[in-house]
Each structure stands twice: as C-alpha cells, then as structure tokens.
Design a protein around this motif. Sequence first.
Motif, PDB file in Angstrom:
ATOM      1  N   LYS A 179       0.854  -1.306   0.056  1.00  0.00           N
ATOM      2  CA  LYS A 179       0.022   0.153   0.068  1.00  0.00           C
ATOM      3  C   LYS A 179       0.898   1.320   0.181  1.00  0.00           C
ATOM      4  O   LYS A 179       0.210   2.264  -0.193  1.00  0.00           O
ATOM      5  CB  LYS A 179      -0.876  -0.120   1.139  1.00  0.00           C
ATOM      6  N   LYS A 191      -7.900  -6.835   3.479  1.00  0.00           N
ATOM      7  CA  LYS A 191      -9.133  -6.047   3.390  1.00  0.00           C
ATOM      8  C   LYS A 191      -9.034  -4.903   2.449  1.00  0.00           C
ATOM      9  O   LYS A 191      -7.975  -4.265   2.418  1.00  0.00           O
ATOM     10  CB  LYS A 191      -9.856  -5.686   4.659  1.00  0.00           C
ATOM     11  N   SER A 192      -9.999  -4.554   1.584  1.00  0.00           N
ATOM     12  CA  SER A 192     -10.022  -3.329   0.791  1.00  0.00           C
ATOM     13  C   SER A 192     -10.202  -2.266   1.738  1.00  0.00           C
ATOM     14  O   SER A 192     -10.761  -2.461   2.865  1.00  0.00           O
ATOM     15  CB  SER A 192     -11.239  -3.225  -0.303  1.00  0.00           C
TER      16      SER A 192
END
Length: 183
Positions: free
Chosen positions: A123, A164-165
Amino acid sequence: MGSLGEGYVHHQGCDHIFFIGFLGAGKSTLARNLGRLFCRGYVDTDRLVERNFGKCVCDIFEQDGEEAFRDAETEVLRSLKGRKSLLVSCGGGIVERPGNAQLMHEMGKVVYLDGDLEDSLKKIRHTEGRPDLGCCMKDTKACYERRRPLYEKTADYTLDIHNKSFQEVADAAVQLLWEKGLL
C-alpha cells in the motif's frame, strides 16, 4: 456524553479517536474519510510535526534526528488536549514512547489497524517519504516486529485489516465506533 436527539451524540471534553498501526495501514485515509463523513475534525500527527519544523519527515530524521522528531511528535499530542472530537491519524512510530500511549488514553480511545507487513508494503506508494522503512527489508521487518506488540498493548480496540479493501476497513471502523458510541 449526552443525547441531543435521535441519532445524535453530544460529546463532552476531550474525546479523540486515535488510529495507530504500521506504515501503509491506511490511518490517514481512514481518519480523513470518517471525518468528512461524520463532520468531525481530523489531523495527522506527522503532518503537524512537519508544519512545526517547516520540512518533511525524512528531512527531520536526516537533519535533526529521530529523537527530535519523537520529541515533536509528543508535543503535537499534548497540543491536542485543548481540542474536541478529533479523528487522529498517528505516525507509525508514535507507540515507541510509552508516554505517548498514556497521552492518547487521557484524551480518548485508540484503534489499532492490524495488518501484516506485506500488506503495508503493497500500500505504500512512495517509500522515499518513509524514514522508518530503513535501507533494507530486514530493517523494515525488525521495525514492524518491534512495534506490533506496542500497538497491541496501546489499543483500546483492534480492527483486523488483513486482506481487506479500504472500503471493508472503513465499514468495519464505522460499525465498531458507532457501536461503542464514539461517532
């Protein structure tokens, strides 16, 4: 807390919600989006430190040292005592000083966004702005392993963000905070 009417909660005193977790957990995005959604102020401790120094976190680490950054981070936390109902995104290393955990607990509740190192690294778009990542993966892993138990110890609530999104994490955060009467 007192009720103003159906569905509205009036908060008394200092009732911040602090989001902690490793780099790339989504703390800043979550605080900002929840702030907009629930009309609450939001701040990012790293951005406040940068504003105080007039330079970016990496430059602070490089030119002034980590100790100076951590001192400023603690001062930023103290400065939040006079404000109400903030959603606070905390820098990944804020748990490195035990006094910071105490300050956060004096002012509100702490939510740990619990993910794994691999998810965090996926991320993070700009690693050059992350002094905690070190020069190699071994340093980053050691940093993660050192901080994880500190996050767990500091947290009032833990949100599992593994695989998880962002939307799933945001939905889980809203549900948790609403159920606890914090939103």
